[in-house]
Design an enzyme around this catalytic site. Structure first.
Site, PDB file in Angstrom:
ATOM      1  N   LYS A  40       0.816  -1.214   0.000  1.00  0.00           N
ATOM      2  CA  LYS A  40       0.000   0.000   0.000  1.00  0.00           C
ATOM      3  C   LYS A  40       0.849   1.262   0.000  1.00  0.00           C
ATOM      4  O   LYS A  40       1.746   1.419   0.815  1.00  0.00           O
ATOM      5  CB  LYS A  40      -0.882  -0.007   1.253  1.00  0.00           C
ATOM      6  N   GLY A  45       5.952   0.785   6.001  1.00  0.00           N
ATOM      7  CA  GLY A  45       6.883  -0.140   5.367  1.00  0.00           C
ATOM      8  C   GLY A  45       7.056   0.135   3.880  1.00  0.00           C
ATOM      9  O   GLY A  45       8.177   0.087   3.355  1.00  0.00           O
ATOM     10  N   CYS A  46       5.968   0.445   3.206  1.00  0.00           N
ATOM     11  CA  CYS A  46       6.029   0.694   1.763  1.00  0.00           C
ATOM     12  C   CYS A  46       6.719   2.018   1.461  1.00  0.00           C
ATOM     13  O   CYS A  46       7.433   2.132   0.457  1.00  0.00           O
ATOM     14  CB  CYS A  46       4.629   0.653   1.164  1.00  0.00           C
ATOM     15  N   THR A  47       6.553   2.992   2.329  1.00  0.00           N
ATOM     16  CA  THR A  47       7.270   4.260   2.171  1.00  0.00           C
ATOM     17  C   THR A  47       8.761   4.028   2.363  1.00  0.00           C
ATOM     18  O   THR A  47       9.581   4.511   1.568  1.00  0.00           O
ATOM     19  CB  THR A  47       6.742   5.305   3.178  1.00  0.00           C
ATOM     20  N   ALA A  50      10.085   2.179  -0.797  1.00  0.00           N
ATOM     21  CA  ALA A  50      10.170   3.080  -1.952  1.00  0.00           C
ATOM     22  C   ALA A  50      11.355   4.038  -1.794  1.00  0.00           C
ATOM     23  O   ALA A  50      12.108   4.274  -2.743  1.00  0.00           O
ATOM     24  CB  ALA A  50       8.863   3.845  -2.126  1.00  0.00           C
TER      25      ALA A  50
END
Length: 155
Positions: A40, A45-47, A50
């Site tokens: 998401k 975690g995804c930030t 990325a």
């Protein structure tokens, strides 16, 4: 379990933050790449993941390896995420999760969720490395950097 090294990566077509559709075998014909699947946009975690790929972008670019992030978020959300984090690579939208399933990043009985999984593909789009770890976003970057720097990704 993720797809395994030695397998040919399945071809796919998805909407991209470029404003066009992206097809793996057409748009990256004879080019190595990293496909990273993540749950998401804007989650912690995804930030982190990325930003990790952003911060090591020069390494992968120097190896002529394209980075692509794939999640179920729509293109407007991807565009906000890309702009907010100043990501130098494109994001692809897989809203119905078909490509996530094709790449075995959907857990059984959880069709709504994408497991954090990263693939390194060579010029023939054969999987050279696969790394799956939902909780450690930064390890994905370290694993792919080590594999890309130490293997014959470009034939």
């Amino acid at each position: 379990m993720a797809l395994t090294p030695g397998q040919k990566a399945p071809d796919f077509t998805l909407a991209s933050t470029t404003g066009k559709t992206f097809s793996l075998n057409t748009d990256l014909n004879r080019k190595p790449c990293i496909l990273y699947f993540y749950p998401k946009d804007f989650s912690t975690g995804c930030t982190n993941e990325a930003c990790g790929f952003r911060d090591t972008f020069d390494l992968f670019e120097g190896l002529n390896i394209t980075i692509l992030g794939i999640s179920r978020d729509d293109i407007p959300t991807h565009l906000r995420f890309k702009e907010a984090l100043k990501l130098p690579f494109d994001l692809l939208s897989d809203p119905d999760g078909k490509i996530s399933k094709l790449y075995d990043t959907t857990p059984p009985f959880m069709d709504f969720f994408t497991k954090r999984t990263t693939y390194l593909l060579d010029t023939d789009h054969v999987i050279q490395a696969a790394y799956e770890n939902v909780f450690s976003a930064r390890k994905h970057i370290k694993e792919m950097a080590a594999k890309a720097s130490g293997s014959a990704v470009v034939k």
